[in-house]
Motif scaffolding. Structure first.
Motif, PDB file in Angstrom:
ATOM      1  N   SER A  83       0.798  -1.226   0.000  1.00 32.40           N
ATOM      2  CA  SER A  83       0.000   0.000   0.000  1.00 32.40           C
ATOM      3  C   SER A  83       0.831   1.277   0.000  1.00 32.40           C
ATOM      4  O   SER A  83       0.424   2.285  -0.582  1.00 32.40           O
ATOM      5  CB  SER A  83      -0.957  -0.005   1.200  1.00 32.40           C
ATOM      6  OG  SER A  83      -0.249  -0.188   2.411  1.00 32.40           O
ATOM      7  N   GLN A  84       1.979   1.262   0.648  1.00 33.89           N
ATOM      8  CA  GLN A  84       2.791   2.482   0.712  1.00 33.89           C
ATOM      9  C   GLN A  84       3.411   2.829  -0.636  1.00 33.89           C
ATOM     10  O   GLN A  84       3.823   3.966  -0.868  1.00 33.89           O
ATOM     11  CB  GLN A  84       3.884   2.322   1.778  1.00 33.89           C
ATOM     12  CG  GLN A  84       3.357   2.097   3.185  1.00 33.89           C
ATOM     13  CD  GLN A  84       2.435   3.211   3.670  1.00 33.89           C
ATOM     14  OE1 GLN A  84       2.626   4.381   3.340  1.00 33.89           O
ATOM     15  NE2 GLN A  84       1.423   2.859   4.455  1.00 33.89           N
ATOM     16  N   GLU A  85       3.477   1.850  -1.532  1.00 32.94           N
ATOM     17  CA  GLU A  85       4.048   2.080  -2.858  1.00 32.94           C
ATOM     18  C   GLU A  85       2.979   2.266  -3.923  1.00 32.94           C
ATOM     19  O   GLU A  85       3.295   2.596  -5.073  1.00 32.94           O
ATOM     20  CB  GLU A  85       4.948   0.899  -3.248  1.00 32.94           C
ATOM     21  CG  GLU A  85       6.079   0.644  -2.279  1.00 32.94           C
ATOM     22  CD  GLU A  85       6.817  -0.651  -2.598  1.00 32.94           C
ATOM     23  OE1 GLU A  85       6.523  -1.236  -3.669  1.00 32.94           O
ATOM     24  OE2 GLU A  85       7.663  -1.060  -1.802  1.00 32.94           O
ATOM     25  N   SER A 129     -15.514  -1.447   4.823  1.00 29.48           N
ATOM     26  CA  SER A 129     -14.244  -1.996   5.291  1.00 29.48           C
ATOM     27  C   SER A 129     -13.070  -1.445   4.487  1.00 29.48           C
ATOM     28  O   SER A 129     -12.019  -1.108   5.042  1.00 29.48           O
ATOM     29  CB  SER A 129     -14.288  -3.521   5.190  1.00 29.48           C
ATOM     30  OG  SER A 129     -13.162  -4.103   5.800  1.00 29.48           O
ATOM     31  N   PHE A 130     -13.260  -1.336   3.178  1.00 30.67           N
ATOM     32  CA  PHE A 130     -12.210  -0.806   2.294  1.00 30.67           C
ATOM     33  C   PHE A 130     -11.846   0.624   2.693  1.00 30.67           C
ATOM     34  O   PHE A 130     -10.665   0.973   2.824  1.00 30.67           O
ATOM     35  CB  PHE A 130     -12.708  -0.844   0.854  1.00 30.67           C
ATOM     36  CG  PHE A 130     -11.778  -0.213  -0.142  1.00 30.67           C
ATOM     37  CD1 PHE A 130     -10.691  -0.912  -0.655  1.00 30.67           C
ATOM     38  CD2 PHE A 130     -11.996   1.088  -0.585  1.00 30.67           C
ATOM     39  CE1 PHE A 130      -9.837  -0.318  -1.580  1.00 30.67           C
ATOM     40  CE2 PHE A 130     -11.150   1.678  -1.515  1.00 30.67           C
ATOM     41  CZ  PHE A 130     -10.070   0.969  -2.016  1.00 30.67           C
ATOM     42  N   HIS A 136      -5.692   5.660   6.087  1.00 35.42           N
ATOM     43  CA  HIS A 136      -4.370   6.192   6.445  1.00 35.42           C
ATOM     44  C   HIS A 136      -3.453   6.344   5.241  1.00 35.42           C
ATOM     45  O   HIS A 136      -2.336   6.871   5.364  1.00 35.42           O
ATOM     46  CB  HIS A 136      -3.697   5.249   7.452  1.00 35.42           C
ATOM     47  CG  HIS A 136      -3.391   3.881   6.893  1.00 35.42           C
ATOM     48  ND1 HIS A 136      -4.380   2.962   6.610  1.00 35.42           N
ATOM     49  CD2 HIS A 136      -2.208   3.298   6.548  1.00 35.42           C
ATOM     50  CE1 HIS A 136      -3.831   1.857   6.127  1.00 35.42           C
ATOM     51  NE2 HIS A 136      -2.520   2.042   6.076  1.00 35.42           N
ATOM     52  N   LEU A 137      -3.902   5.915   4.063  1.00 37.25           N
ATOM     53  CA  LEU A 137      -3.045   5.906   2.888  1.00 37.25           C
ATOM     54  C   LEU A 137      -3.137   7.216   2.107  1.00 37.25           C
ATOM     55  O   LEU A 137      -4.157   7.905   2.116  1.00 37.25           O
ATOM     56  CB  LEU A 137      -3.427   4.745   1.965  1.00 37.25           C
ATOM     57  CG  LEU A 137      -3.336   3.345   2.570  1.00 37.25           C
ATOM     58  CD1 LEU A 137      -3.800   2.307   1.562  1.00 37.25           C
ATOM     59  CD2 LEU A 137      -1.906   3.044   3.034  1.00 37.25           C
ATOM     60  N   ARG A 182     -13.428  15.745   2.764  1.00 37.00           N
ATOM     61  CA  ARG A 182     -12.368  15.073   3.521  1.00 37.00           C
ATOM     62  C   ARG A 182     -11.015  15.336   2.868  1.00 37.00           C
ATOM     63  O   ARG A 182     -10.919  15.485   1.652  1.00 37.00           O
ATOM     64  CB  ARG A 182     -12.635  13.571   3.592  1.00 37.00           C
ATOM     65  CG  ARG A 182     -13.843  13.203   4.426  1.00 37.00           C
ATOM     66  CD  ARG A 182     -13.842  11.724   4.779  1.00 37.00           C
ATOM     67  NE  ARG A 182     -15.011  11.341   5.559  1.00 37.00           N
ATOM     68  CZ  ARG A 182     -15.179  10.138   6.091  1.00 37.00           C
ATOM     69  NH1 ARG A 182     -14.257   9.200   5.927  1.00 37.00           N
ATOM     70  NH2 ARG A 182     -16.265   9.870   6.790  1.00 37.00           N
ATOM     71  N   GLN A 183      -9.987  15.338   3.677  1.00 35.92           N
ATOM     72  CA  GLN A 183      -8.656  15.638   3.181  1.00 35.92           C
ATOM     73  C   GLN A 183      -8.192  14.594   2.165  1.00 35.92           C
ATOM     74  O   GLN A 183      -7.601  14.921   1.143  1.00 35.92           O
ATOM     75  CB  GLN A 183      -7.663  15.712   4.346  1.00 35.92           C
ATOM     76  CG  GLN A 183      -6.278  16.163   3.922  1.00 35.92           C
ATOM     77  CD  GLN A 183      -5.375  16.400   5.111  1.00 35.92           C
ATOM     78  OE1 GLN A 183      -5.749  16.160   6.254  1.00 35.92           O
ATOM     79  NE2 GLN A 183      -4.178  16.888   4.854  1.00 35.92           N
ATOM     80  N   SER A 184      -8.442  13.340   2.454  1.00 40.00           N
ATOM     81  CA  SER A 184      -8.081  12.263   1.539  1.00 40.00           C
ATOM     82  C   SER A 184      -9.340  11.452   1.265  1.00 40.00           C
ATOM     83  O   SER A 184      -9.570  10.400   1.862  1.00 40.00           O
ATOM     84  CB  SER A 184      -6.989  11.374   2.153  1.00 40.00           C
ATOM     85  OG  SER A 184      -6.668  10.309   1.266  1.00 40.00           O
ATOM     86  N   SER A 185     -10.154  11.956   0.361  1.00 39.54           N
ATOM     87  CA  SER A 185     -11.461  11.347   0.132  1.00 39.54           C
ATOM     88  C   SER A 185     -11.392  10.169  -0.828  1.00 39.54           C
ATOM     89  O   SER A 185     -10.469  10.056  -1.640  1.00 39.54           O
ATOM     90  CB  SER A 185     -12.434  12.393  -0.421  1.00 39.54           C
ATOM     91  OG  SER A 185     -11.977  12.882  -1.659  1.00 39.54           O
TER      92      SER A 185
END
Length: 256
Positions: A83-85, A129-130, A136-137, A182-185
């Protein structure tokens, strides 16, 4: 300059990848260099056995009528994604159940429950759930809910299916409002594929007129060659998925 697909950093969870639109979506995305994580009740031999997709296709056999294990299912799939990549992580809620195709007073509680679980409750829980597990990503997140014209047009003997698709459209709009600001929608859209030559259509055509009043209409559309191919629909869905879309408006395949 490398494109997003060339870097192979897009990951898509797709339900119903063993056949129809879901299978074609998986094949087209894999051909672009994306990673696909398929979910279906049965195996997806065409995808699992292909050396061409080796290392980029992962399959889970799971019956979406079982709502209790969906959170763990999403956790399991997201654990496979670096996920971080990732540049983009998507969820495509494609799986649905057409039956029961009978007047509602001839449908059992078990049939109604199974159909609504697969076609409506499971996509809602998958989406919940997704979103929760990816909040956090920083990667782009996208949910596509495959809808139907049946969401807007009532039909005899199709009360359960029409209701599930109408619910999918409303769910999409509600989640979009929740995500606004939202900031990261999460981007979310509903996509109506139109009338497609899938197994669901074959089931409807196979019913007798006494059992399903619209069987004749489904046969006429098929014989007139008016059904779209799953591959064509999947190509259009992918094209529209990348665009910023208004979730209050269901995307139809015939739109330019």
């Amino acid at each position: 300059m490398e494109t997003e697909t060339e870097t192979g950093r897009r990951h898509f969870i797709i339900t119903g990848t063993s056949k129809g639109i879901g299978l074609q979506l998986a094949k087209l995305l894999l051909a672009k260099g994306d990673y696909v994580y398929g979910i279906s009740r049965g195996r997806s031999d065409l995808l699992e056995s292909s050396e061409e997709w080796s290392g980029r296709y992962s399959h889970v056999q799971y019956d979406l009528a079982d709502l209790t294990g969906i959170d763990d299912l999403v956790t399991r799939l997201l654990d496979e994604i670096p996920s971080q990549e990732a540049d983009c992580i998507g969820l495509i809620n494609n799986a649905a159940m057409l039956e029961p195709l009978r007047p509602i007073d001839q449908c059992s509680a078990a049939e109604i429950s199974q159909s609504l679980n697969i076609s409506l409750a499971a996509p809602m829980i998958l989406s919940s759930s997704f979103i929760q597990q990816t909040n956090h990503l920083s990667a782009r997140r996208k949910i596509v809910n495959v809808s139907s014209g049946s969401a807007s047009y009532p039909a005899p003997s199709m009360a359960v299916y029409c209701t599930s698709k109408a619910g999918m459209n409303m769910f999409t709009q509600c989640v979009s409002l929740e995500q606004t600001g939202r900031q990261s929608s999460v981007e979310i859209i509903a996509f109506d594929p139109g009338m497609v030559d899938t197994e669901l259509q074959a089931v409807a055509r196979g019913k007798s007129a006494e059992e399903f009043a619209l069987a004749g209409m489904f046969n006429q559309v098929y014989e007139a060659g008016q059904l779209r191919s799953p591959r064509d629909v999947a190509m259009q869905l992918i094209e529209r998925m990348d665009a910023q879309s208004d979730a209050s408006h269901v995307i139809h395949t015939m739109e330019s």
